[in-house]
Design a protein around this motif. Structure first.
Motif, short mmCIF file in Angstrom:
data_model
loop_
_atom_site.label_atom_id
_atom_site.label_comp_id
_atom_site.label_asym_id
_atom_site.label_seq_id
_atom_site.Cartn_x
_atom_site.Cartn_y
_atom_site.Cartn_z
N VAL A 66 0.85 -1.19 0.00
CA VAL A 66 0.00 0.00 0.00
C VAL A 66 0.88 1.24 0.00
N TYR A 67 0.26 2.40 -0.26
CA TYR A 67 1.01 3.62 -0.50
C TYR A 67 1.89 4.05 0.66
N ASN A 68 1.44 3.84 1.90
CA ASN A 68 2.20 4.37 3.03
C ASN A 68 3.35 3.46 3.47
N GLU A 69 3.56 2.36 2.74
CA GLU A 69 4.66 1.46 3.04
C GLU A 69 5.87 1.82 2.19
N GLU A 70 7.02 1.94 2.84
CA GLU A 70 8.24 2.29 2.12
C GLU A 70 9.12 1.04 2.02
N VAL A 71 9.38 0.63 0.80
CA VAL A 71 10.18 -0.56 0.53
C VAL A 71 11.55 -0.11 0.04
N ILE A 72 12.58 -0.48 0.79
CA ILE A 72 13.95 -0.05 0.50
C ILE A 72 14.77 -1.27 0.12
N VAL A 73 15.42 -1.20 -1.03
CA VAL A 73 16.24 -2.33 -1.49
C VAL A 73 17.67 -1.85 -1.72
N VAL A 74 18.60 -2.50 -1.03
CA VAL A 74 20.03 -2.26 -1.26
C VAL A 74 20.56 -3.46 -2.03
N PHE A 75 20.97 -3.23 -3.27
CA PHE A 75 21.53 -4.29 -4.09
C PHE A 75 23.05 -4.32 -3.95
N THR A 76 23.59 -5.44 -3.53
CA THR A 76 25.04 -5.63 -3.64
C THR A 76 25.30 -6.17 -5.05
N CYS A 77 26.35 -5.67 -5.68
CA CYS A 77 26.55 -6.00 -7.09
C CYS A 77 28.02 -5.94 -7.45
N GLY A 78 28.33 -6.35 -8.67
CA GLY A 78 29.69 -6.29 -9.15
C GLY A 78 30.08 -4.93 -9.68
N GLY A 79 29.07 -4.08 -9.96
CA GLY A 79 29.39 -2.76 -10.48
C GLY A 79 28.20 -1.87 -10.71
N TYR A 80 27.14 -2.39 -11.37
CA TYR A 80 26.05 -1.53 -11.82
C TYR A 80 24.76 -2.34 -11.82
N ILE A 81 23.67 -1.78 -11.29
CA ILE A 81 22.44 -2.56 -11.16
C ILE A 81 21.47 -2.38 -12.32
N SER A 97 9.09 3.09 -3.14
CA SER A 97 10.29 2.24 -3.15
C SER A 97 11.53 3.10 -3.39
N LEU A 98 12.58 2.74 -2.68
CA LEU A 98 13.88 3.40 -2.83
C LEU A 98 14.91 2.31 -3.11
N VAL A 99 15.77 2.54 -4.09
CA VAL A 99 16.73 1.53 -4.50
C VAL A 99 18.15 2.11 -4.45
N TYR A 100 19.07 1.30 -3.96
CA TYR A 100 20.47 1.71 -3.86
C TYR A 100 21.35 0.62 -4.45
N GLN A 101 22.45 1.03 -5.07
CA GLN A 101 23.43 0.06 -5.55
C GLN A 101 24.71 0.18 -4.74
N LEU A 102 25.26 -0.98 -4.39
CA LEU A 102 26.48 -1.01 -3.59
C LEU A 102 27.47 -1.96 -4.23
N PRO A 103 28.40 -1.46 -5.05
CA PRO A 103 29.39 -2.32 -5.71
C PRO A 103 30.30 -3.00 -4.70
N MET A 104 30.50 -4.30 -4.90
CA MET A 104 31.41 -5.10 -4.08
C MET A 104 32.16 -6.04 -5.02
N VAL A 120 40.18 -7.07 -4.08
CA VAL A 120 38.98 -7.50 -3.36
C VAL A 120 38.87 -6.75 -2.04
N CYS A 121 39.95 -6.70 -1.29
CA CYS A 121 39.96 -6.01 0.00
C CYS A 121 39.61 -4.54 -0.17
N ASP A 122 40.19 -3.89 -1.17
CA ASP A 122 39.91 -2.47 -1.42
C ASP A 122 38.43 -2.26 -1.76
#
Length: 239
Positions: A66-81, A97-104, A120-122
């Motif tokens: 429903v409209y008042n629910e905020e769904v937040i997704v953080v995607f871990t990825c290799g570079g770009y979602i 909905s709010l979406v974030y990309q987090l390269p790993m 990898v460590c960096d």
């Protein structure tokens, strides 16, 4: 509440760090997970072919939003979602909905090789720093990621590829297998069963998370010829 799904530990690590930053509790996603509805629900998940793992897609599909629910997704990825944000919006409509990309470090050794240990460590250290910024944005309900419209056809192609790759027929074990059952126990789809002491893929499709490949202590599991001779990956903080 932070829900997470992870095969090699990247998303699990980020979920735990984010829980500390936001003072939240965490729940691992499995096929029986039920979402506890509240005003802000956070999901930390790996990116598969510019979209959600099928286990998460099914979780979103079987819930009404429903409209008042905020769904937040953080995607871990290799570079770009890519167009993953559009998939989230389609699945949770009409909720916000709010979406974030987090390269790993990518673990998709079917197509890629792992970086050297220093790289990898960096990457992982950089991700931890970036996560602090993401946590601040989540607190303020701000996300700047919006995929361009012209990428939509490519996103559809990647989703088709994901369905193709989910077929299990290319998985097999080598003579290095010691019948430890870790692959059978760890498979989120229960798609692996030891028969005569050797893993057999008893379902036609799985998540294609590659958990069985990366967590095999003897590196005895392969996917066709594409993974042969390639290093495996586990996030050491959540391995």
């Amino acid at each position: 509440m932070i829900y997470w799904f992870s095969s090699t530990g990247n998303s699990e690590h980020i979920a735990m760090r984010l829980a500390e930053l936001l003072n939240e509790i965490t729940i691992e996603i499995n096929h029986n997970t039920e979402i506890e509805k509240n005003s802000k629900m956070i999901f930390v998940i790996p990116l598969y072919f510019w979209t959600l793992p099928i286990i998460v897609r099914n979780l979103f599909d079987r819930n009404s939003w429903v409209y008042n629910e905020e769904v937040i997704v953080v995607f871990t990825c290799g570079g770009y979602i890519g167009t993953a944000d559009r998939d989230v919006k389609n699945l949770v409509h009409p909720a916000n909905s709010l979406v974030y990309q987090l390269p790993m470090q990518t673990n998709y050794i079917v197509w890629h090789k792992l970086d050297d240990d220093k790289t990898v460590c960096d990457k992982l250290e950089k991700a931890d720093v970036e996560l602090e910024s993401i946590a601040s944005q989540i607190k303020s309900s701000i996300s700047t990621y919006h995929s361009p419209f012209y990428l939509m056809p490519l996103g559809k192609i990647f989703k088709t590829l994901y369905e193709k790759q989910r077929r299990t027929k290319l998985f097999y074990t080598t003579d290095k297998c010691i019948s430890c059952k870790l692959c059978e126990i760890g498979c989120p789809d229960q798609a692996i069963h030891l028969i005569d002491g050797k893993p057999q893929w008893i379902k036609n499709k799985c998540q294609h998370c590659l958990k069985c490949i990366h967590r095999c202590p003897k590196q005895a599991i392969e996917y066709g010829k594409n993974t042969v001779g390639k290093r495996r990956y586990i996030n050491k903080d959540k391995g």
